[in-house]
Design an enzyme around this catalytic site. Structure first.
Site, PDB file in Angstrom:
ATOM      1  N   TYR A   1     -43.730   2.360   8.826  1.00 24.81           N
ATOM      2  CA  TYR A   1     -43.587   3.805   8.638  1.00 24.81           C
ATOM      3  C   TYR A   1     -44.817   4.532   8.096  1.00 24.81           C
ATOM      4  O   TYR A   1     -44.946   5.737   8.294  1.00 24.81           O
ATOM      5  CB  TYR A   1     -42.411   4.097   7.690  1.00 24.81           C
ATOM      6  CG  TYR A   1     -41.083   3.654   8.240  1.00 24.81           C
ATOM      7  CD1 TYR A   1     -40.521   4.292   9.338  1.00 24.81           C
ATOM      8  CD2 TYR A   1     -40.401   2.584   7.686  1.00 24.81           C
ATOM      9  CE1 TYR A   1     -39.308   3.884   9.864  1.00 24.81           C
ATOM     10  CE2 TYR A   1     -39.185   2.166   8.197  1.00 24.81           C
ATOM     11  CZ  TYR A   1     -38.643   2.820   9.282  1.00 24.81           C
ATOM     12  OH  TYR A   1     -37.436   2.403   9.794  1.00 24.81           O
TER      13      TYR A   1
ATOM     14  N   GLY B   1     -34.620   5.086  13.875  1.00 21.63           N
ATOM     15  CA  GLY B   1     -35.503   6.063  13.260  1.00 21.63           C
ATOM     16  C   GLY B   1     -35.981   7.107  14.248  1.00 21.63           C
ATOM     17  O   GLY B   1     -36.126   6.847  15.451  1.00 21.63           O
TER      18      GLY B   1
ATOM     19  N   ARG C   1     -30.942   0.966  19.582  1.00 21.91           N
ATOM     20  CA  ARG C   1     -32.199   0.277  19.903  1.00 21.91           C
ATOM     21  C   ARG C   1     -32.011  -1.218  19.648  1.00 21.91           C
ATOM     22  O   ARG C   1     -31.527  -1.607  18.584  1.00 21.91           O
ATOM     23  CB  ARG C   1     -33.346   0.808  19.056  1.00 21.91           C
ATOM     24  CG  ARG C   1     -34.737   0.450  19.592  1.00 21.91           C
ATOM     25  CD  ARG C   1     -35.843   0.724  18.602  1.00 21.91           C
ATOM     26  NE  ARG C   1     -35.867  -0.292  17.559  1.00 21.91           N
ATOM     27  CZ  ARG C   1     -35.772  -0.041  16.261  1.00 21.91           C
ATOM     28  NH1 ARG C   1     -35.608   1.193  15.821  1.00 21.91           N
ATOM     29  NH2 ARG C   1     -35.816  -1.026  15.382  1.00 21.91           N
TER      30      ARG C   1
ATOM     31  N   GLU D   1     -32.551   3.180   2.549  1.00 23.07           N
ATOM     32  CA  GLU D   1     -33.401   3.766   3.587  1.00 23.07           C
ATOM     33  C   GLU D   1     -33.430   5.287   3.520  1.00 23.07           C
ATOM     34  O   GLU D   1     -33.764   5.954   4.505  1.00 23.07           O
ATOM     35  CB  GLU D   1     -32.913   3.309   4.965  1.00 23.07           C
ATOM     36  CG  GLU D   1     -32.953   1.797   5.156  1.00 23.07           C
ATOM     37  CD  GLU D   1     -32.380   1.358   6.479  1.00 23.07           C
ATOM     38  OE1 GLU D   1     -32.995   1.677   7.515  1.00 23.07           O
ATOM     39  OE2 GLU D   1     -31.318   0.710   6.491  1.00 23.07           O
TER      40      GLU D   1
ATOM     41  N   SER E   1     -34.635  -1.439   8.349  1.00 20.72           N
ATOM     42  CA  SER E   1     -36.001  -1.013   8.048  1.00 20.72           C
ATOM     43  C   SER E   1     -36.807  -2.095   7.340  1.00 20.72           C
ATOM     44  O   SER E   1     -37.642  -1.798   6.486  1.00 20.72           O
ATOM     45  CB  SER E   1     -36.006   0.284   7.209  1.00 20.72           C
ATOM     46  OG  SER E   1     -35.485   1.351   7.959  1.00 20.72           O
TER      47      SER E   1
ATOM     48  N   GLU F   1     -31.417  -7.989  16.539  1.00 21.75           N
ATOM     49  CA  GLU F   1     -30.444  -7.054  15.972  1.00 21.75           C
ATOM     50  C   GLU F   1     -30.371  -5.803  16.823  1.00 21.75           C
ATOM     51  O   GLU F   1     -31.210  -5.581  17.696  1.00 21.75           O
ATOM     52  CB  GLU F   1     -30.795  -6.693  14.530  1.00 21.75           C
ATOM     53  CG  GLU F   1     -32.122  -5.981  14.365  1.00 21.75           C
ATOM     54  CD  GLU F   1     -32.410  -5.661  12.910  1.00 21.75           C
ATOM     55  OE1 GLU F   1     -31.894  -4.640  12.419  1.00 21.75           O
ATOM     56  OE2 GLU F   1     -33.170  -6.417  12.269  1.00 21.75           O
TER      57      GLU F   1
ATOM     58  N   ASP G   1     -33.589  -5.019  19.318  1.00 20.51           N
ATOM     59  CA  ASP G   1     -34.831  -5.709  18.971  1.00 20.51           C
ATOM     60  C   ASP G   1     -34.824  -7.149  19.461  1.00 20.51           C
ATOM     61  O   ASP G   1     -33.804  -7.857  19.339  1.00 20.51           O
ATOM     62  CB  ASP G   1     -35.041  -5.689  17.458  1.00 20.51           C
ATOM     63  CG  ASP G   1     -35.221  -4.271  16.918  1.00 20.51           C
ATOM     64  OD1 ASP G   1     -35.580  -3.378  17.711  1.00 20.51           O
ATOM     65  OD2 ASP G   1     -35.003  -4.068  15.709  1.00 20.51           O
TER      66      ASP G   1
ATOM     67  N   ASN H   1     -29.866  -1.561  16.346  1.00 14.67           N
ATOM     68  CA  ASN H   1     -29.886  -0.431  15.413  1.00 14.67           C
ATOM     69  C   ASN H   1     -29.112   0.723  16.030  1.00 14.67           C
ATOM     70  O   ASN H   1     -29.503   1.232  17.091  1.00 14.67           O
ATOM     71  CB  ASN H   1     -31.327  -0.009  15.147  1.00 14.67           C
ATOM     72  CG  ASN H   1     -32.161  -1.132  14.574  1.00 14.67           C
ATOM     73  OD1 ASN H   1     -32.185  -1.341  13.369  1.00 14.67           O
ATOM     74  ND2 ASN H   1     -32.844  -1.880  15.434  1.00 14.67           N
TER      75      ASN H   1
END
Length: 334
Positions: free
Chosen positions: A225, A288, A264, A23, A155, A282, A266, A284
């Protein structure tokens, strides 16, 4: 808003980005944004790429704290956090244990299940030892379609949707390139949502819920992205009761793993017969911070600018362990 006195108290700040993971490209974008944002607020911020420079060089910079804008292995998985603990250098995001757990999707799911939190059914497959017969049995257990994932990547790297028995081997081979094990996960058909969490301990709070609507439901690396085709709805168009439920689950998931600072979470939301069932996918721990990223989007919905968000995250920089004021390198010499 962070005051000028607080900004001055940050001291010399390192923004860590780049790194050696798959990443790296995304991390470069996140780090460049964070660096510019901090400098615009008067923070004495400096770039540092652990993928190109050594930890010795990091220590020699004499930073007072660091903002981790690294994603994936060697930056989000607890390894760097452990080194920073040894240096006594406060850093943003969760600590060593939480970072390590959250980077492992399998271990995260096991912990959530132990806490009674909802997550899709799953199986763990040996990337090298799983036979063709064992692989073909997975859809019988989890149903079709199903998801295959490299559990230590992010990602949307190393992920495959399997629609039929003929797709299983190719999807498995893709994920096995990235990891020693492959996570096979029940496919939850529904809406994709995410909830950032900001703060530590009892002060941790969920930001607005975001709904992600990707082209044909394919929220892959390109759509995440590099295109404007994915639609983000913030706050998500869901009722107040469900919003509160998702935010509570996000904070519970955050605490269950042992997170602090920011993360974060999900979700997938299955809606059947008028009932909405959220499932945790999951967490994070170094989300990002690019122009397409979700935490800044949720903060903006609350009236918080990207720059203020970066300063608030930086203010939460901490260590798992406070270095002893009595220890010196000479103390162990006899």
């Amino acid at each position: 808003m962070i005051s000028q006195d607080q900004i001055k108290a940050f001291g010399k700040v390192g923004v860590l980005y780049g790194g050696r993971s798959a990443e790296r490209e995304v991390s470069n974008m996140s780090g460049a944004g964070v660096l510019q944002a901090l400098r615009s607020r008067g923070v004495d911020a400096h770039p540092f790429d652990p993928g190109q420079r050594t930890l010795g060089e990091l220590q020699a910079q004499k930073f007072d704290r660091v903002f981790i804008a690294l994603h994936g292995r060697y930056g989000e998985d607890g390894t760097l956090q452990g080194a920073l603990e040894q240096m006594g250098l406060p850093y943003t995001g969760p600590g060593v244990m939480a970072s390590s757990i959250a980077m492992d999707k399998v271990m995260t799911k096991r912990i959530w299940l132990a806490h009674g939190l909802p997550t899709p059914r799953f199986a763990v497959l040996d990337a090298k030892g799983t036979t063709r017969e064992q692989l073909r049995a997975v859809p019988d257990e989890l149903g079709l379609p199903l998801m295959l994932k490299a559990p230590h990547e992010g990602s949307t790297i190393g992920i495959a949707r399997v629609n039929g028995y003929s797709d299983v081997q190719a999807g498995f081979d893709l994920c096995a390139k990235y990891d020693d094990v492959v996570l096979a996960e029940e496919f939850i058909r529904g809406r994709e949502l995410t909830v950032p969490v900001l703060g530590s301990g009892r002060a941790a709070r969920a930001l607005p819920v975001i709904e992600i609507r990707a082209p044909e439901g394919n929220y892959d690396y390109q759509n995440k992205y590099f295109t404007d085709d994915t639609k983000y709805l913030c706050p998500a168009p869901i009722d107040e009761q469900l919003t509160q439920r998702l935010q509570e689950l996000a904070v519970q998931a955050f605490h269950a793993v042992g997170c602090r600072g920011w993360s974060r979470v999900d979700f997938m939301l299955r809606e059947t017969d008028g009932q909405a069932e959220p499932y945790l996918l999951e967490i994070n721990t170094s989300p990002g911070m690019t122009g397409h990223s979700l935490v800044p989007m949720a903060a903006k919905a609350l009236g918080m600018s990207y720059e203020d968000l970066c300063c608030e995250i930086l203010q939460l920089a901490a260590l798992d362990m406070t270095p002893s004021s009595n220890w010196t390198p000479q103390a162990d010499q006899s």
